[in-house]
Design an enzyme around this catalytic site. Structure first.
Site, PDB file in Angstrom:
ATOM      1  N   ARG A  99      65.237  19.743 137.362  1.00 46.91           N
ATOM      2  CA  ARG A  99      64.677  19.302 136.211  1.00 46.91           C
ATOM      3  C   ARG A  99      63.192  19.556 136.200  1.00 46.91           C
ATOM      4  O   ARG A  99      62.535  19.771 134.940  1.00 46.91           O
ATOM      5  CB  ARG A  99      65.040  17.729 135.850  1.00 46.91           C
ATOM      6  CG  ARG A  99      64.410  17.028 134.684  1.00 46.91           C
ATOM      7  CD  ARG A  99      64.648  15.748 134.565  1.00 46.91           C
ATOM      8  NE  ARG A  99      64.147  14.785 135.478  1.00 46.91           N
ATOM      9  CZ  ARG A  99      64.526  13.467 135.585  1.00 46.91           C
ATOM     10  NH1 ARG A  99      65.311  12.984 134.899  1.00 46.91           N
ATOM     11  NH2 ARG A  99      63.924  12.818 136.676  1.00 46.91           N
TER      12      ARG A  99
ATOM     13  N   ARG B 139      64.002  -2.813 138.691  1.00 47.15           N
ATOM     14  CA  ARG B 139      63.507  -2.179 139.885  1.00 47.15           C
ATOM     15  C   ARG B 139      63.040  -2.975 141.235  1.00 47.15           C
ATOM     16  O   ARG B 139      62.874  -2.399 142.327  1.00 47.15           O
ATOM     17  CB  ARG B 139      62.725  -0.793 139.596  1.00 47.15           C
ATOM     18  CG  ARG B 139      63.254   0.322 139.331  1.00 47.15           C
ATOM     19  CD  ARG B 139      62.298   1.362 139.103  1.00 47.15           C
ATOM     20  NE  ARG B 139      62.509   2.854 138.922  1.00 47.15           N
ATOM     21  CZ  ARG B 139      62.914   3.538 138.208  1.00 47.15           C
ATOM     22  NH1 ARG B 139      63.100   3.175 136.986  1.00 47.15           N
ATOM     23  NH2 ARG B 139      63.070   4.854 138.448  1.00 47.15           N
TER      24      ARG B 139
ATOM     25  N   ARG C  29      57.328  16.793 133.804  1.00 55.39           N
ATOM     26  CA  ARG C  29      56.789  15.609 134.421  1.00 55.39           C
ATOM     27  C   ARG C  29      56.327  15.730 135.925  1.00 55.39           C
ATOM     28  O   ARG C  29      56.915  16.518 136.644  1.00 55.39           O
ATOM     29  CB  ARG C  29      58.148  14.722 134.547  1.00 55.39           C
ATOM     30  CG  ARG C  29      58.500  13.845 133.271  1.00 55.39           C
ATOM     31  CD  ARG C  29      59.776  13.150 133.574  1.00 55.39           C
ATOM     32  NE  ARG C  29      59.878  12.304 134.728  1.00 55.39           N
ATOM     33  CZ  ARG C  29      61.041  11.600 134.989  1.00 55.39           C
ATOM     34  NH1 ARG C  29      62.024  11.538 134.055  1.00 55.39           N
ATOM     35  NH2 ARG C  29      60.975  10.576 135.774  1.00 55.39           N
TER      36      ARG C  29
ATOM     37  N   ARG D  73      59.193   8.798 145.629  1.00 51.57           N
ATOM     38  CA  ARG D  73      60.023   7.878 144.710  1.00 51.57           C
ATOM     39  C   ARG D  73      61.305   7.430 145.546  1.00 51.57           C
ATOM     40  O   ARG D  73      61.668   6.369 145.288  1.00 51.57           O
ATOM     41  CB  ARG D  73      60.400   8.741 143.631  1.00 51.57           C
ATOM     42  CG  ARG D  73      59.421   9.396 142.472  1.00 51.57           C
ATOM     43  CD  ARG D  73      59.731  10.282 141.630  1.00 51.57           C
ATOM     44  NE  ARG D  73      60.835   9.932 140.680  1.00 51.57           N
ATOM     45  CZ  ARG D  73      61.028  10.591 139.858  1.00 51.57           C
ATOM     46  NH1 ARG D  73      60.960  11.983 139.863  1.00 51.57           N
ATOM     47  NH2 ARG D  73      62.072  10.398 138.835  1.00 51.57           N
TER      48      ARG D  73
ATOM     49  N   LYS E 108      71.059   7.941 135.752  1.00 52.16           N
ATOM     50  CA  LYS E 108      70.936   6.695 134.899  1.00 52.16           C
ATOM     51  C   LYS E 108      70.806   6.983 133.318  1.00 52.16           C
ATOM     52  O   LYS E 108      71.416   6.681 132.592  1.00 52.16           O
ATOM     53  CB  LYS E 108      69.849   5.638 135.530  1.00 52.16           C
ATOM     54  CG  LYS E 108      70.158   5.201 136.980  1.00 52.16           C
ATOM     55  CD  LYS E 108      69.153   4.244 137.304  1.00 52.16           C
ATOM     56  CE  LYS E 108      67.814   4.839 137.319  1.00 52.16           C
ATOM     57  NZ  LYS E 108      67.254   5.884 138.188  1.00 52.16           N
TER      58      LYS E 108
HETATM   59  P1  B4P Z   1      68.487  11.361 135.031  1.00 55.70           P
HETATM   60  O1  B4P Z   1      69.767  10.673 134.417  1.00 55.70           O
HETATM   61  O2  B4P Z   1      67.437  11.863 134.170  1.00 55.70           O
HETATM   62  O3  B4P Z   1      67.956  10.355 136.188  1.00 55.70           O
HETATM   63  P2  B4P Z   1      67.252   8.899 136.274  1.00 55.70           P
HETATM   64  O4  B4P Z   1      68.524   8.339 137.313  1.00 55.70           O
HETATM   65  O5  B4P Z   1      67.398   8.191 134.829  1.00 55.70           O
HETATM   66  O6  B4P Z   1      66.064   8.998 136.863  1.00 55.70           O
HETATM   67  P3  B4P Z   1      64.427   8.562 137.082  1.00 55.70           P
HETATM   68  O7  B4P Z   1      64.340   7.921 138.148  1.00 55.70           O
HETATM   69  O8  B4P Z   1      63.896  10.124 137.018  1.00 55.70           O
HETATM   70  O9  B4P Z   1      63.584   8.015 135.968  1.00 55.70           O
HETATM   71  P4  B4P Z   1      62.886   6.831 135.332  1.00 55.70           P
HETATM   72  O10 B4P Z   1      62.530   7.295 134.116  1.00 55.70           O
HETATM   73  O11 B4P Z   1      63.822   5.793 135.216  1.00 55.70           O
HETATM   74  O12 B4P Z   1      68.886  12.409 136.100  1.00 55.70           O
HETATM   75  C1  B4P Z   1      68.084  13.401 136.741  1.00 55.70           C
HETATM   76  C2  B4P Z   1      68.601  14.933 136.606  1.00 55.70           C
HETATM   77  O13 B4P Z   1      69.668  15.003 136.978  1.00 55.70           O
HETATM   78  C3  B4P Z   1      68.456  15.332 135.108  1.00 55.70           C
HETATM   79  O14 B4P Z   1      67.954  16.656 134.988  1.00 55.70           O
HETATM   80  C4  B4P Z   1      69.890  15.385 134.636  1.00 55.70           C
HETATM   81  O15 B4P Z   1      70.377  16.523 133.994  1.00 55.70           O
HETATM   82  C5  B4P Z   1      70.517  15.752 136.176  1.00 55.70           C
HETATM   83  N1  B4P Z   1      71.965  15.006 136.254  1.00 55.70           N
HETATM   84  C6  B4P Z   1      72.460  13.991 135.814  1.00 55.70           C
HETATM   85  N2  B4P Z   1      73.777  13.914 136.135  1.00 55.70           N
HETATM   86  C7  B4P Z   1      74.187  14.868 136.599  1.00 55.70           C
HETATM   87  C8  B4P Z   1      75.289  15.335 137.529  1.00 55.70           C
HETATM   88  N3  B4P Z   1      76.592  14.668 137.316  1.00 55.70           N
HETATM   89  N4  B4P Z   1      75.352  16.507 138.153  1.00 55.70           N
HETATM   90  C9  B4P Z   1      74.380  17.149 138.161  1.00 55.70           C
HETATM   91  N5  B4P Z   1      73.120  17.070 137.703  1.00 55.70           N
HETATM   92  C10 B4P Z   1      73.011  15.811 136.933  1.00 55.70           C
HETATM   93  O16 B4P Z   1      61.581   6.471 136.380  1.00 55.70           O
HETATM   94  C11 B4P Z   1      60.434   7.389 136.264  1.00 55.70           C
HETATM   95  C12 B4P Z   1      59.184   6.414 136.888  1.00 55.70           C
HETATM   96  O17 B4P Z   1      58.879   5.569 135.986  1.00 55.70           O
HETATM   97  C13 B4P Z   1      59.431   5.502 138.108  1.00 55.70           C
HETATM   98  O18 B4P Z   1      59.159   6.461 139.062  1.00 55.70           O
HETATM   99  C14 B4P Z   1      58.484   4.609 138.112  1.00 55.70           C
HETATM  100  O19 B4P Z   1      57.183   5.284 138.478  1.00 55.70           O
HETATM  101  C15 B4P Z   1      58.175   4.388 136.574  1.00 55.70           C
HETATM  102  N6  B4P Z   1      59.127   3.173 136.390  1.00 55.70           N
HETATM  103  C16 B4P Z   1      60.192   3.160 135.575  1.00 55.70           C
HETATM  104  N7  B4P Z   1      60.871   1.865 135.313  1.00 55.70           N
HETATM  105  C17 B4P Z   1      60.132   1.085 136.279  1.00 55.70           C
HETATM  106  C18 B4P Z   1      60.288  -0.165 136.611  1.00 55.70           C
HETATM  107  N8  B4P Z   1      61.310  -1.052 136.099  1.00 55.70           N
HETATM  108  N9  B4P Z   1      59.377  -0.795 137.384  1.00 55.70           N
HETATM  109  C19 B4P Z   1      58.233   0.060 137.923  1.00 55.70           C
HETATM  110  N10 B4P Z   1      58.202   1.237 137.631  1.00 55.70           N
HETATM  111  C20 B4P Z   1      59.011   1.968 136.954  1.00 55.70           C
END
Ligand code: B4P
Length: 191
Positions: free
Chosen positions: A128, A89, A134, A146, A14
Site C-alpha cells: 500500500r 486500541r 502515508r 506499528r 479493518k
Molecule cells: P487496511 O484495511 O487499510 O488496514 P487497517 O487494518 O485498517 O489498518 P491501519 O492500521 O493501517 O490503519 P489505521 O488507520 O487504523 O488494509 C491494509 C492493506 O491491505 C490495504 O492496502 C488493503 O487493500 C490490503 N488488504 C486488505 N484486505 C486484504 C486481503 N484480504 N488480501 C490482501 N490484501 C488486503 O491507523 C494508522 C495510525 O493512526 C496508527 O498507527 C496510529 O498512529 C494512529 N491511530 C489510529 N487510531 C488510533 C487510536 N485509536 N489510538 C491511538 N492511535 C491511533
C-alpha cells in the site's frame, strides 16, 4: 442498535472490511485513523501533533482519540449502529468506549478480530505504501514498530473483550469476499 468493533493488527483489513460492512448493514463508520488523517490534511494543531507520532508508528494519546469518538457519537444520534475501526486500541480506550455507550444504552454487540500473520501484514502495508503517500506505510522498521505497538498496547484488549464474551476470531487471510462472508455470518447473528 448494532455496534461492532473491528479489531486486528495494522494492515489486517479493518478499513477494507469496515467499508463493506457499513454498506451492507447501513451503519456509520468511525475510523480513528481516518479522523486523524483528516486532521493532518486540514493542518489543525491536533493533526500536526498526531502526525509526529503516526509517522513513527506510535499511538496518539488516548484523550485525543476518545474525544474524537465522543464528538462523533454525539453527532450521529439517529444512527442504526456504528462500526468502530481502529478504535479502541488500548484498554483505557475500551473502558472509555464502554462508558460512553452505556450513556446511550447501546453496548457493543460483537468484537470481530481479524487474524493475519506478521509476514502478510508487512507485505500488505509496504504494498500500500507504494501508492498511499502515508509515511507510516513506507518503511519496514516503522511498519514493524506499528506491529510492536499493537502487540504491547492493543492485543491485551482481546482478553478484555473475551471476558465480556464478545470476542470472535475471524481468519483474515484469503480473498476480501471470503473474509467479508465470514464477518457477515457473525454479524447476522446479532442483527
Ligand atoms: P487496511 O484495511 O487499510 O488496514 P487497517 O487494518 O485498517 O489498518 P491501519 O492500521 O493501517 O490503519 P489505521 O488507520 O487504523 O488494509 C491494509 C492493506 O491491505 C490495504 O492496502 C488493503 O487493500 C490490503 N488488504 C486488505 N484486505 C486484504 C486481503 N484480504 N488480501 C490482501 N490484501 C488486503 O491507523 C494508522 C495510525 O493512526 C496508527 O498507527 C496510529 O498512529 C494512529 N491511530 C489510529 N487510531 C488510533 C487510536 N485509536 N489510538 C491511538 N492511535 C491511533
Amino acid at each position: 442498535m448494532l455496534n461492532i468493533v473491528l479489531f486486528g493488527p495494522p494492515g489486517s483489513g479493518k478499513g477494507t472490511q469496515a467499508q463493506n460492512i457499513i454498506e451492507k448493514y447501513k451503519l456509520v463508520h468511525l475510523s480513528t485513523g481516518d479522523m486523524l488523517r483528516a486532521e493532518i490534511a486540514g493542518q489543525t494543531e491536533l493533526g500536526l501533533e498526531a502526525k509526529k507520532l503516526m509517522d513513527k508508528g506510535e499511538l496518539v494519546p488516548d484523550s485525543v482519540v476518545i474525544g474524537m469518538i465522543e464528538n462523533k457519537l454525539a453527532g450521529n444520534k439517529e444512527a442504526k449502529g456504528f462500526v468502530f475501526d481502529g478504535f479502541p486500541r488500548t484498554v483505557a480506550q475500551a473502558s472509555a468506549l464502554d462508558d460512553l455507550l452505556e450513556k446511550y444504552g447501546n453496548p457493543i454487540k460483537v468484537v470481530l478480530s481479524l487474524v493475519v500473520s506478521e509476514e502478510e501484514l508487512t507485505r500488505r502495508i509496504l504494498e500500500r505504501g507504494k501508492t498511499s503517500g502515508r509515511a507510516d506505510d513506507q518503511n519496514e522498521s516503522i511498519v514493524r514498530n506499528r506491529v510492536v505497538e499493537y502487540r504491547t498496547k492493543t492485543e491485551p484488549l482481546a482478553s478484555f473483550y473475551a471476558a465480556q464474551s464478545k470476542l470472535v476470531n475471524i481468519a483474515g487471510e484469503g480473498s476480501i469476499e471470503e473474509i467479508f462472508a465470514a464477518l457477515s455470518a457473525e454479524i447476522n447473528k446479532h442483527s
